[in-house]
Design an enzyme around this catalytic site. Sequence first.
Site, mmCIF file in Angstrom:
data_model
loop_
_atom_site.group_PDB
_atom_site.id
_atom_site.type_symbol
_atom_site.label_atom_id
_atom_site.label_comp_id
_atom_site.label_asym_id
_atom_site.label_seq_id
_atom_site.Cartn_x
_atom_site.Cartn_y
_atom_site.Cartn_z
ATOM 1 N N ARG A 169 0.816 -1.222 0.000
ATOM 2 C CA ARG A 169 0.000 0.000 0.000
ATOM 3 C C ARG A 169 0.842 1.261 0.000
ATOM 4 O O ARG A 169 0.407 2.323 -0.460
ATOM 5 C CB ARG A 169 -0.947 -0.013 1.210
ATOM 6 C CG ARG A 169 -1.808 1.243 1.330
ATOM 7 C CD ARG A 169 -2.972 1.042 2.283
ATOM 8 N NE ARG A 169 -2.539 0.777 3.650
ATOM 9 C CZ ARG A 169 -2.210 1.726 4.530
ATOM 10 N NH1 ARG A 169 -2.217 3.007 4.163
ATOM 11 N NH2 ARG A 169 -1.866 1.408 5.757
ATOM 12 N N TYR A 210 -13.084 23.086 -10.659
ATOM 13 C CA TYR A 210 -13.715 21.823 -11.020
ATOM 14 C C TYR A 210 -14.870 21.542 -10.059
ATOM 15 O O TYR A 210 -14.705 21.563 -8.836
ATOM 16 C CB TYR A 210 -12.627 20.759 -10.924
ATOM 17 C CG TYR A 210 -12.987 19.326 -11.158
ATOM 18 C CD1 TYR A 210 -13.628 18.906 -12.312
ATOM 19 C CD2 TYR A 210 -12.602 18.359 -10.227
ATOM 20 C CE1 TYR A 210 -13.900 17.561 -12.528
ATOM 21 C CE2 TYR A 210 -12.861 17.008 -10.435
ATOM 22 C CZ TYR A 210 -13.519 16.620 -11.584
ATOM 23 O OH TYR A 210 -13.786 15.293 -11.792
ATOM 24 N N ASP A 215 -4.794 23.149 -9.338
ATOM 25 C CA ASP A 215 -5.124 22.052 -10.243
ATOM 26 C C ASP A 215 -4.551 22.425 -11.610
ATOM 27 O O ASP A 215 -5.033 23.350 -12.260
ATOM 28 C CB ASP A 215 -6.639 21.861 -10.310
ATOM 29 C CG ASP A 215 -7.051 20.667 -11.163
ATOM 30 O OD1 ASP A 215 -6.291 20.295 -12.070
ATOM 31 O OD2 ASP A 215 -8.140 20.117 -10.928
ATOM 32 N N LYS A 231 -6.232 12.024 -17.427
ATOM 33 C CA LYS A 231 -6.429 12.758 -18.670
ATOM 34 C C LYS A 231 -5.183 12.686 -19.555
ATOM 35 O O LYS A 231 -4.893 11.642 -20.125
ATOM 36 C CB LYS A 231 -6.900 14.160 -18.322
ATOM 37 C CG LYS A 231 -8.278 14.101 -17.610
ATOM 38 C CD LYS A 231 -8.793 15.435 -17.194
ATOM 39 C CE LYS A 231 -10.234 15.358 -16.695
ATOM 40 N NZ LYS A 231 -10.398 14.549 -15.454
#
Length: 394
Positions: free
Chosen positions: A55, A108, A180, A205
């Site tokens: 993890r 966003y 962002d 993206k």
Amino acid sequence: MPKPDTLLAHAGRAPEAYSGMVNTPVFRTSTVIHPTIESYEAPRDLAKKPVSYGRHGTPTTFAFEEAVAQLEGAHQAVATPNGLSAIVVALLAVLKPGQHLLVTDSAYSPARGFCDRRLVPLGIEVEYYDPLIGAGIADLLRDNTGAVFCESPGSLTFEMQDIPAIAAAAHARGIPVLADNTWVTPYLASPFELGIDISIHAGTKYIGGHSDLMIGVVSTNERYWKPVRQTVYDYAYSVSPDDCYQALRGLRTLGVRLRQHERNALQVARWLQAQPEVSRVLYPALESDPGHALWKRDYRGASGLFSVVLKPVDDAALTRFVNGLQLFGIGSSWGGFESLVTVVHAASYRTATRWQPEGPAVRLHIGLEDPADLIADLRQALDLLHAGKAASHG
């Protein structure tokens, strides 16, 4: 320091460590065996990325993170499961109850949802500000302001923010600036030179580039690295090594893909500007865009995402236009090889500023198709604005 294209090809690679393999292999594991109980129980500094448990990351994870950090000029970077989780991690790493957060009004929408539905109940006051505020943000800063969150350009309405001016005002008060940077990608800007402390990307993206991957990444300067890394650990975020491998593979071709996206987008955007049905195109790379000077000053290029404000038409006509497009898929996300279209509904959530375009707006992602074909498709769909019958989406 090597140029961005050279970094894309070489960052995060160590063939000598893996029998000469060009790409860092995929390390799939949960358990990591330790040679002694002393090494197993020894204190570990997560900020140094020890290979201690699946993890916490594997060499595949760390290779991707290293490549992004080098490309952005960051101290370190950490992968998260998706773009929204990257925003969540960044905000939680720097905020605490009783503080005040400034968020651009063009942010966003899911990021706004997190702020309103999760941060506010934690005792954090969220205030939205005009994305065009620039140095004027100094008037909104308070003694308890914990962070300023930016997004430039806004992902629906494409206002360019004066990041250096915002950062200068915030840093004068010891306040971190988060941004962002998904639209501009790690390739087209140097966010830490602009004054950003924590840079956030939806690697889903352009980094992935093929519409088949969910991943986020947060890169930081030295001051905020440990809080961000600890937050990722505390919230149990973990990214599959297979996804990190895919993201790293996508990163290798990011430069050539973005150059084509920009070339195609400019051709389509300029054509749209000349169409009688179009009022304006919201794309900072266009000389006519209000944010063009800031874009040219701060960025090395543009991606393929922009919005188009049409002249007034009714909802039925807009539906005919969107449904009539044959090469533009209707769907969320962007940054893949394919072109996409969605309808812009920014007026429904803006609070600090008003979004009142003169007509309906659509957001287009211009993919890697031949721009002449995209233009022909847009032309036939624009013709449907004047038609009285519906068209089916191909």
